[in-house]
Scaffold this motif. Structure first.
Motif, PDB file in Angstrom:
ATOM      1  N   TRP A 138       0.816  -1.202   0.000  1.00 44.59           N
ATOM      2  CA  TRP A 138       0.000   0.000   0.000  1.00 44.59           C
ATOM      3  C   TRP A 138       0.857   1.263   0.000  1.00 44.59           C
ATOM      4  N   ARG A 139       2.034   1.207   0.598  1.00 49.88           N
ATOM      5  CA  ARG A 139       2.893   2.396   0.600  1.00 49.88           C
ATOM      6  C   ARG A 139       3.299   2.750  -0.835  1.00 49.88           C
ATOM      7  N   HIS A 140       3.643   1.756  -1.608  1.00 50.01           N
ATOM      8  CA  HIS A 140       3.970   2.002  -3.015  1.00 50.01           C
ATOM      9  C   HIS A 140       2.749   2.554  -3.748  1.00 50.01           C
ATOM     10  N   GLY A 141       1.585   1.945  -3.493  1.00 49.94           N
ATOM     11  CA  GLY A 141       0.376   2.367  -4.180  1.00 49.94           C
ATOM     12  C   GLY A 141       0.004   3.806  -3.882  1.00 49.94           C
ATOM     13  N   ILE A 142       0.044   4.190  -2.618  1.00 46.54           N
ATOM     14  CA  ILE A 142      -0.335   5.555  -2.251  1.00 46.54           C
ATOM     15  C   ILE A 142       0.711   6.554  -2.730  1.00 46.54           C
ATOM     16  N   ALA A 143       1.987   6.255  -2.511  1.00 49.51           N
ATOM     17  CA  ALA A 143       3.040   7.197  -2.921  1.00 49.51           C
ATOM     18  C   ALA A 143       3.053   7.396  -4.433  1.00 49.51           C
ATOM     19  N   THR A 144       2.857   6.318  -5.183  1.00 47.50           N
ATOM     20  CA  THR A 144       2.871   6.423  -6.640  1.00 47.50           C
ATOM     21  C   THR A 144       1.684   7.226  -7.141  1.00 47.50           C
ATOM     22  N   THR A 145       0.516   6.987  -6.565  1.00 44.59           N
ATOM     23  CA  THR A 145      -0.669   7.743  -6.962  1.00 44.59           C
ATOM     24  C   THR A 145      -0.513   9.213  -6.597  1.00 44.59           C
ATOM     25  N   ALA A 146      -0.012   9.487  -5.400  1.00 43.98           N
ATOM     26  CA  ALA A 146       0.211  10.871  -4.996  1.00 43.98           C
ATOM     27  C   ALA A 146       1.225  11.552  -5.902  1.00 43.98           C
ATOM     28  N   GLU A 147       2.229  10.803  -6.321  1.00 38.94           N
ATOM     29  CA  GLU A 147       3.246  11.354  -7.224  1.00 38.94           C
ATOM     30  C   GLU A 147       2.641  11.726  -8.574  1.00 38.94           C
ATOM     31  N   LEU A 148       1.672  10.957  -9.046  1.00 40.78           N
ATOM     32  CA  LEU A 148       0.986  11.288 -10.293  1.00 40.78           C
ATOM     33  C   LEU A 148       0.233  12.606 -10.171  1.00 40.78           C
ATOM     34  N   LEU A 149      -0.353  12.831  -8.995  1.00 43.90           N
ATOM     35  CA  LEU A 149      -1.115  14.063  -8.782  1.00 43.90           C
ATOM     36  C   LEU A 149      -0.220  15.261  -8.519  1.00 43.90           C
ATOM     37  N   PHE A 150       0.851  15.037  -7.750  1.00 42.91           N
ATOM     38  CA  PHE A 150       1.746  16.120  -7.337  1.00 42.91           C
ATOM     39  C   PHE A 150       3.192  15.653  -7.486  1.00 42.91           C
ATOM     40  N   PRO A 151       3.755  15.758  -8.681  1.00 44.43           N
ATOM     41  CA  PRO A 151       5.117  15.261  -8.935  1.00 44.43           C
ATOM     42  C   PRO A 151       6.120  15.809  -7.925  1.00 44.43           C
ATOM     43  N   GLY A 152       6.932  14.897  -7.394  1.00 48.99           N
ATOM     44  CA  GLY A 152       7.950  15.263  -6.419  1.00 48.99           C
ATOM     45  C   GLY A 152       7.470  15.263  -4.986  1.00 48.99           C
ATOM     46  N   ARG A 153       6.165  15.048  -4.763  1.00 47.97           N
ATOM     47  CA  ARG A 153       5.616  15.126  -3.405  1.00 47.97           C
ATOM     48  C   ARG A 153       5.063  13.790  -2.911  1.00 47.97           C
ATOM     49  N   GLY A 154       5.252  12.729  -3.691  1.00 48.53           N
ATOM     50  CA  GLY A 154       4.676  11.442  -3.322  1.00 48.53           C
ATOM     51  C   GLY A 154       5.075  10.934  -1.956  1.00 48.53           C
ATOM     52  N   PRO A 155       6.377  10.840  -1.630  1.00 49.03           N
ATOM     53  CA  PRO A 155       6.781  10.321  -0.310  1.00 49.03           C
ATOM     54  C   PRO A 155       6.240  11.160   0.848  1.00 49.03           C
ATOM     55  N   GLU A 156       6.254  12.472   0.679  1.00 51.43           N
ATOM     56  CA  GLU A 156       5.727  13.349   1.726  1.00 51.43           C
ATOM     57  C   GLU A 156       4.236  13.108   1.947  1.00 51.43           C
ATOM     58  N   LEU A 157       3.489  13.009   0.867  1.00 44.94           N
ATOM     59  CA  LEU A 157       2.046  12.811   0.980  1.00 44.94           C
ATOM     60  C   LEU A 157       1.709  11.431   1.537  1.00 44.94           C
ATOM     61  N   LEU A 158       2.536  10.445   1.262  1.00 43.71           N
ATOM     62  CA  LEU A 158       2.330   9.119   1.849  1.00 43.71           C
ATOM     63  C   LEU A 158       2.337   9.196   3.363  1.00 43.71           C
ATOM     64  N   GLU A 159       3.333   9.856   3.927  1.00 42.51           N
ATOM     65  CA  GLU A 159       3.435   9.935   5.388  1.00 42.51           C
ATOM     66  C   GLU A 159       2.291  10.737   5.980  1.00 42.51           C
ATOM     67  N   LEU A 160       1.901  11.828   5.313  1.00 44.65           N
ATOM     68  CA  LEU A 160       0.784  12.619   5.803  1.00 44.65           C
ATOM     69  C   LEU A 160      -0.519  11.835   5.688  1.00 44.65           C
ATOM     70  N   TYR A 161      -0.681  11.133   4.587  1.00 46.91           N
ATOM     71  CA  TYR A 161      -1.884  10.319   4.407  1.00 46.91           C
ATOM     72  C   TYR A 161      -2.000   9.289   5.532  1.00 46.91           C
ATOM     73  N   ASN A 162      -0.922   8.616   5.838  1.00 50.25           N
ATOM     74  CA  ASN A 162      -0.937   7.574   6.869  1.00 50.25           C
ATOM     75  C   ASN A 162      -1.391   8.145   8.204  1.00 50.25           C
ATOM     76  N   LYS A 163      -0.936   9.331   8.526  1.00 49.91           N
ATOM     77  CA  LYS A 163      -1.336   9.983   9.777  1.00 49.91           C
ATOM     78  C   LYS A 163      -2.833  10.296   9.776  1.00 49.91           C
ATOM     79  N   HIS A 164      -3.317  10.849   8.670  1.00 54.77           N
ATOM     80  CA  HIS A 164      -4.713  11.282   8.632  1.00 54.77           C
ATOM     81  C   HIS A 164      -5.681  10.129   8.475  1.00 54.77           C
ATOM     82  N   GLU A 165      -5.267   9.033   7.834  1.00 58.85           N
ATOM     83  CA  GLU A 165      -6.175   7.918   7.666  1.00 58.85           C
ATOM     84  C   GLU A 165      -6.637   7.375   9.016  1.00 58.85           C
TER      85      GLU A 165
END
Length: 226
Positions: A18-45
């Protein structure tokens, strides 16, 4: 069915990356921000699941992504909010999964998934596992998200699982290992991320699923002796 041996698994994080899935999808939406958004997503979920336990998982994905992008100072277009739901059927299974599950089945273990997603999503992910799954309990079934114990109690009640013939296998410490420990369900922690949480509450700790058959057999034998 008390003599049936069950190996139950969390799905996302344990079997599906799931980490790959979320980070990759976030990267498609916001290039260069995938890893950051993964960690924030995990907190908010976690917060969204605790606040709205009856919300279907698609809604959790959307709301957690909205909160993550907002905290990151990014503007998420409304028609992009469903991006995670759209890509979840394609999130990859870890390479060690098919062989590990097949080995357990060959050794006589029945397999079940106790997952924090809903029925549609687990059906889409399950087809990638390559092994027959005997039972599934979802958040949609129980109306709550782990670490609430409802997944475990529903499985126990529905399938007659006996705790000395049942081993739970999971990567998630907070969502799975802690509640399984509280319920005295034998458990194997798959610590894929090398986390530093207290390993003593797990019966066995592994870095991946390569040796999961031996770990499950060892944990089961110990439970039988208690």
């Amino acid at each position: 069915m008390g003599d049936v041996r069950w190996a139950t698994f969390d799905c996302f994080g344990t079997l599906v990356d799931w980490r790959h899935g979320i980070a990759t999808t976030a990267e498609l939406l916001f290039p260069g921000r995938g890893p950051e958004l993964l960690e924030l997503y995990n907190k908010h979920e976690r917060k969204v699941q605790a606040e709205t336990p009856a919300m279907r998982y698609g809604g959790v994905l959307e709301e957690a992504l909205r909160r993550a992008t907002r905290e990151a100072g990014l503007e998420l277009r409304e028609d992009d909010a469903s991006a995670l739901s759209a890509t979840i059927p394609y999130w990859p299974v870890f390479p060690d999964v098919p062989r590990a599950l097949a080995d357990l089945r060959a050794a006589g273990w029945r397999l079940a998934l106790l997952t924090n997603c809903d029925n549609v999503f687990i059906g889409e992910s399950q087809r990638r596992l390559g092994v027959h799954i005997d039972a599934v309990v979802t958040a949609e079934h129980v109306g709550s998200y782990k670490p609430n114990p409802s997944h475990f109690t529903r499985f126990e009640e529905s399938f007659g699982a006996m705790r000395d013939n049942w081993v739970h296998v999971a990567e998630g410490y907070f969502h799975d290992i802690e509640p399984a420990h509280a319920l005295a369900i034998p458990r194997v922690w798959i610590n894929r991320q090398g986390l530093t949480d207290d390993p003593s509450i797990a019966d066995v700790v592994l870095p991946d699923l390569a040796d999961v058959l031996n770990a499950v057999e060892q944990t089961h034998a110990a439970a039988q002796r208690r």
